[in-house]
Structure formats: C-alpha cells, structure tokens
Write a protein that holds these residues in place. Structure first.
Motif, short mmCIF file in Angstrom:
data_model
loop_
_atom_site.label_atom_id
_atom_site.label_comp_id
_atom_site.label_asym_id
_atom_site.label_seq_id
_atom_site.Cartn_x
_atom_site.Cartn_y
_atom_site.Cartn_z
N THR A 39 0.82 -1.21 0.00
CA THR A 39 0.00 0.00 0.00
C THR A 39 0.85 1.26 0.00
N THR A 40 2.13 1.11 0.35
CA THR A 40 3.04 2.26 0.39
C THR A 40 4.42 1.86 -0.12
N VAL A 41 4.98 2.70 -0.96
CA VAL A 41 6.37 2.55 -1.42
C VAL A 41 7.10 3.84 -1.08
N GLU A 42 8.25 3.71 -0.44
CA GLU A 42 9.06 4.88 -0.09
C GLU A 42 10.40 4.80 -0.82
N ILE A 43 10.71 5.85 -1.57
CA ILE A 43 11.98 5.95 -2.28
C ILE A 43 12.78 7.09 -1.66
N ASN A 44 14.04 6.80 -1.37
CA ASN A 44 14.94 7.82 -0.83
C ASN A 44 16.13 7.94 -1.76
N THR A 45 16.35 9.15 -2.30
CA THR A 45 17.45 9.35 -3.25
C THR A 45 18.71 9.92 -2.61
N ASN A 46 18.70 10.08 -1.29
CA ASN A 46 19.83 10.70 -0.60
C ASN A 46 20.05 12.14 -1.07
N TYR A 47 18.93 12.81 -1.40
CA TYR A 47 18.98 14.23 -1.79
C TYR A 47 19.60 15.05 -0.67
N PRO A 48 20.50 15.98 -0.94
CA PRO A 48 20.98 16.46 -2.25
C PRO A 48 22.31 15.85 -2.71
N ASN A 49 22.74 14.76 -2.05
CA ASN A 49 24.04 14.17 -2.38
C ASN A 49 23.95 13.09 -3.45
N PHE A 50 22.90 12.24 -3.37
CA PHE A 50 22.64 11.20 -4.36
C PHE A 50 23.73 10.14 -4.40
N PHE A 51 24.30 9.82 -3.23
CA PHE A 51 25.31 8.77 -3.14
C PHE A 51 24.66 7.41 -2.88
N GLN A 52 23.44 7.40 -2.37
CA GLN A 52 22.72 6.17 -2.07
C GLN A 52 21.33 6.23 -2.68
N LEU A 53 20.70 5.06 -2.75
CA LEU A 53 19.33 4.98 -3.25
C LEU A 53 18.65 3.81 -2.55
N SER A 54 17.46 4.02 -2.03
CA SER A 54 16.74 2.93 -1.38
C SER A 54 15.28 2.95 -1.78
#
Length: 351
Positions: A39-54
């Motif tokens: 029911t929920t998807v959470e995306i984290n782009t490590n903003y503002p560095n963008f070294f990781q993604l989950s």
C-alpha cells in the motif's frame, strides 16, 4: 558465488534501453511492490548528495527460495502477463517480465535486497553485477552465454539463451524486519550522482516543496519546460506521471474528465513517497492560465508502412493510410506501396 542467470529475451529489454532513465528503473520496482499488494512505497534518493538509493515497500515480501529460483534462471522464463494471481484492492498486474529488480542495474553496480514474507523466515542478499558485461552479451566466446529453454504461454518450451550477468550472496535474515521488501544501493554510478548534483545548480532550478500539489501548481505549471528544471524535477515528475497513483484532485481537469479514473486509482489504495513527498499525478489544469481543452481525445490507430527493406541504409519511406483507405505512394519511386523493389513491413502505432 552463485551466478545470476537471465533469459536473453528478457535481457534484451535492458540492452534496448527499456530503463534508460532513473525513473524508468525505479518505476519497475514500484510495479513489483504494487504486484506484491503493497500500500506504500518509499523511495529515498539521498537528496541532495545522491550517493545512495533505497526503495522500501510494505508488500507481501518473498522468500529466500523464491529469490534464488529467480536468480538461477527464473528472470524472463515466464512473463507476469500470464500470471493469474488476483491482487488485493482490485488491482491489475502491471510488472513486466519479472526483471524489475534488475532495472536498477542501469544506475548502480551492486545492491542489497532484504525481504520478509508474511510467513516464514526472511532473507538478505547482496547482488553484484558484472562490470562491462553488456558488451559481451552477444559474444558466444565470452563464457556468459548458454543454451536454454524458455516457457511460453500454454506451457510450451522453446529454445532460448541464458546469460550470466553477475553473482549473488544470500543469507537468512538475522534481524527483525516488518513485512515487505527493501532494496538499497550505495554503489550508485558516478554519472547518476553527478547529473543530479549538477541539476540542483542549474539557473532555473527551484527547490521542490514537500507539498506536491504546491510543487505542481506553483512551479511545474509556470515553468517554461521540465528540462530547464533539471534531472531531479524530471525524476519526480516521471514517477508521478507513470506510477499508479491518484490525481491531485478529482477536478484536476475541468468537467470531471478524470473523476472516474481518479476514483479507480484511489480504490487501489496505493501511495508513492519520494524523499518525503507523497506523489500524485502531476496534472492540475484548473485555473491554469496556460489553457487546456475540455474535450476528451479518443484513442486512435494509424497504420504505417516502411519500404525498401532492411538492407538499404537510405531513409525508409513512410506511408499513411488516407481517408479513402488507400496508402499514399512511395516517396522514393512515386509508385504505389506494392512496387516490386520494395518489401513492406506493416506496423500499428497507437497514439
């Protein structure tokens, strides 16, 4: 370490650029979560560095056995299009070819998967993708290509090829984790990181409000183009536009043009959160000074013909079906499409 084996017909989608943008790759992970009843998807782009993604979801999860079966040749062996599972919330299956997890390979060299199914023990795995393997996929002497069979609709097996694209390690989950799946990468490609960092410094870049409706109505609707806002805005816009999330409001378009569709999307009980922003379809034309039409466009089909065969480097001539139902003449020889020197391939394009 065990090798990751992918059927050639599925891998062709990767090599042809099916996931040519970060949003395209992430969208397939969102589709996997949808198909897993999340029911929920959470995306984290490590903003503002963008070294990781989950990417984290609260779906059904899957077992270690299912993961290993997929890694050992299950990817592309049978498509989700013939999957007859019934999802919750009256959802249709939307994942493609079972390769959504590998779509993220376009933006990283390795990633970690953790999943906890509803019953049983969860697992964690580390996936390593071969560097530069794409250039060797068609090389029979590379050692990566193997003969295999692929299952098609109806249970029939047909000749196919399997390609080794990497290795993996897998262990039982040794920590408490809520039901669902999490994918994490700290091995983001420098191209992705640099492009997104640079996009935040563009002269037309504007900070993205946490309130997505405000982002759409105050920034996107007044921007000259999405391109000028940069890659980060594009990522958010593409995910919001392509994922099965509701519209900002049932009156996002005048005269209730999306009311019925929005009710359907809302009924599916699905939300997508990116860097803390709950995304909705990025459309809100109400009181938009840019103007709009209040008439619905019906789906149409156009027949297109290409001539002079595949062995000629000259531009292909295009024929459009006229109102009389006959095709126009060839632009090269000025003759009808049945000219003796031409080989025609009929294609259908949906608008």
């Amino acid at each position: 370490m065990p090798k990751i084996k992918v059927h050639e017909r599925a891998l062709a989608h990767l090599s042809r650029g099916l996931y040519r943008s970060p949003a395209s790759a992430l969208r397939e992970l969102v589709s996997n979560a949808w198909d897993a009843n999340a029911t929920t998807v959470e995306i984290n782009t490590n903003y503002p560095n963008f070294f990781q993604l989950s990417v984290r979801d609260n779906g059904d999860g899957f077992s270690r056995e299912e993961f290993e079966r997929m890694m050992k040749g299950g990817i592309g062996n049978s498509t989700k299009r013939i999957d007859h599972r019934h999802l919750k919330f009256d959802r249709p299956l939307i994942g493609r070819l079972g390769i959504g997890m590998l779509g993220i390979a376009q933006i990283c060299g390795s990633f970690e998967v953790r999943s906890q199914p509803k019953t049983g023990t969860g697992f964690r795995a580390k996936v390593h993708l071969y560097d530069g393997a794409k250039s060797k996929w068609d090389d029979a002497n590379s050692g990566l290509l193997h003969d295999a069979t692929s299952e098609v609709e109806g249970g029939e097996s047909v000749p196919d090829k399997i390609i080794d694209i990497g290795t993996y390690d897998v262990w039982d989950l040794d920590e408490t984790m809520s039901q669902g799946t999490r994918i994490l990468t700290s091995d983001v490609t420098p191209t992705f990181t640099q492009a997104f960092q640079i996009s935040l410094k563009l002269p037309n870049y504007k900070n993205v409000p946490l309130d997505w409706k405000r982002a759409v109505t105050k920034v996107l609707n007044s921007a000259a183009s999405l391109q000028l806002l940069g890659d980060y805005w594009r990522l958010l816009w593409e995910l919001a536009a392509s994922c099965p999330v509701p519209y900002l409001a049932e009156d996002a378009l005048p005269r209730g043009l999306v009311r019925e569709k929005n009710e359907e999307l809302t009924k599916h009980n699905f939300s997508l959160i990116v860097d803390g922003r709950n995304l909705f379809k990025p459309v809100f034309l109400k009181q938009n000074p840019g103007g709009y039409t209040v008439h619905r466009f019906e789906r149409s089909t156009l027949r297109v013909y290409a001539s002079h065969g595949d062995d000629v480097e000259a531009p292909k001539s295009i024929f459009r079906q006229t109102s009389s139902g006959r095709a126009a003449s060839c632009r090269r020889c000025r003759r009808a499409p049945e000219c003796a020197e031409s080989t025609f391939r009929k294609r259908r394009y949906k608008s």
